[in-house]
Design an enzyme around this catalytic site. Structure first.
Site, short mmCIF file in Angstrom:
data_model
loop_
_atom_site.label_atom_id
_atom_site.label_comp_id
_atom_site.label_asym_id
_atom_site.label_seq_id
_atom_site.Cartn_x
_atom_site.Cartn_y
_atom_site.Cartn_z
N TYR A 163 0.83 -1.20 0.00
CA TYR A 163 0.00 0.00 0.00
C TYR A 163 0.87 1.26 0.00
CZ TYR A 163 -3.52 3.35 1.77
OH TYR A 163 -4.35 4.42 1.94
N LYS A 167 1.23 4.36 -2.80
CA LYS A 167 0.97 5.77 -2.49
C LYS A 167 2.17 6.65 -2.81
CE LYS A 167 -3.26 5.25 -1.15
NZ LYS A 167 -4.36 5.81 -1.96
#
Length: 260
Positions: A163, A167
């Protein structure tokens, strides 16, 4: 119309919000509607998209429609654009907010999990920016693309390996697109929320992890979804942020300002 209303009004604008069937995306989509924009809510779950569109219409009285779409599907996004342009004639704002996570330890991450998280959290942002950004460029009147990043995009956090990497990629892509489309008056920025508990991350919030987060957040609390409204409306507004592009706006209670 007052000065502030003129500065932040989105009257006459069309906003496309992707991943807006969830809590955070839904709050930001609602903020765009309350500022006057017509809002298309795109979500993988058609019922969630429709419910959020109904809620926006009920709260703001603006036109809103829900569209079920897989954000990783180029064809699905193109069909959504065609529907939106057929109904409203244009696109002025794009909010990219899809996101999934897994707390899997690094040695246990499978290729399947890696590919899925990258597809939802990064590839979908590129595809949507390409498809809806092209529409903005061809309209010739500019526009605003807002990507949802995260506090995990900077110094690495535990339990968000893939994740966090996606990002960080969003931050970089935001700057690349801002540079690419600035001559066409299409602004591209990102919002980096801190810790806003939602269904996808609540399972990771053990008592120990919560204490660690609070100890690293100067404001000493979690964020509320509605606290993203100001940033998203500001970035969407031509008058308020007309010279802002390639920027990462942190809404994190001071989390990334904290060291020891």
């Amino acid at each position: 119309m007052s000065y502030l209303e003129d500065l932040f009004s989105l009257d006459g604008k069309v906003a496309v919000t992707i991943g807006a069937g969830g809590v955070l995306g839904g709050a930001m989509a609602s903020a765009l509607g309350r500022a006057g924009a017509r809002v298309a809510v795109l979500d993988l779950i058609p019922e969630a998209a429709a419910a959020q569109a109904d809620a926006i219409y009920g709260a703001a009285g603006v036109d809103a429609m829900g569209i079920g779409v897989d954000a990783t599907s180029e064809e699905g996004l193109q069909r959504a654009l065609d529907r939106i342009v057929e109904k409203w004639g244009r696109v002025d704002i794009l909010l990219n907010a899809p996101g999934i996570n897994s707390g899997t330890p690094v040695f246990e991450i499978t290729r399947e999990e890696w590919d899925k998280i990258l597809a939802v959290n990064l590839t979908s942002y590129f595809l949507a920016s390409q498809i809806f950004g092209r529409c903005m460029v061809e309209q010739g009147e500019g526009g605003s693309i807002i990507n949802v990043s995260s506090a995990s995009s900077g110094p690495p956090l535990s339990k968000v390996f893939t994740y966090g990497i996606t990002k960080a990629g969003i931050n970089n892509m935001t700057q690349f697109l801002a540079r690419e489309w600035a001559p066409d008056k299409v602004r591209v920025n990102a919002i980096a929320p801190g810790f806003f508990p939602a269904e996808q991350n609540r399972k990771l919030l053990t008592e120990e992890r919560t204490a660690s987060i609070m100890g690293h957040t100067p404001m000493g609390r979690f964020g509320e979804a509605e606290e993203l409204a100001g940033a998203v409306v500001w970035l969407a507004s031509d008058a308020a942020s007309s010279f802002v592009t390639g920027t990462l706006i942190r809404v994190d209670g001071g989390f990334t300002a904290m060291t020891i």
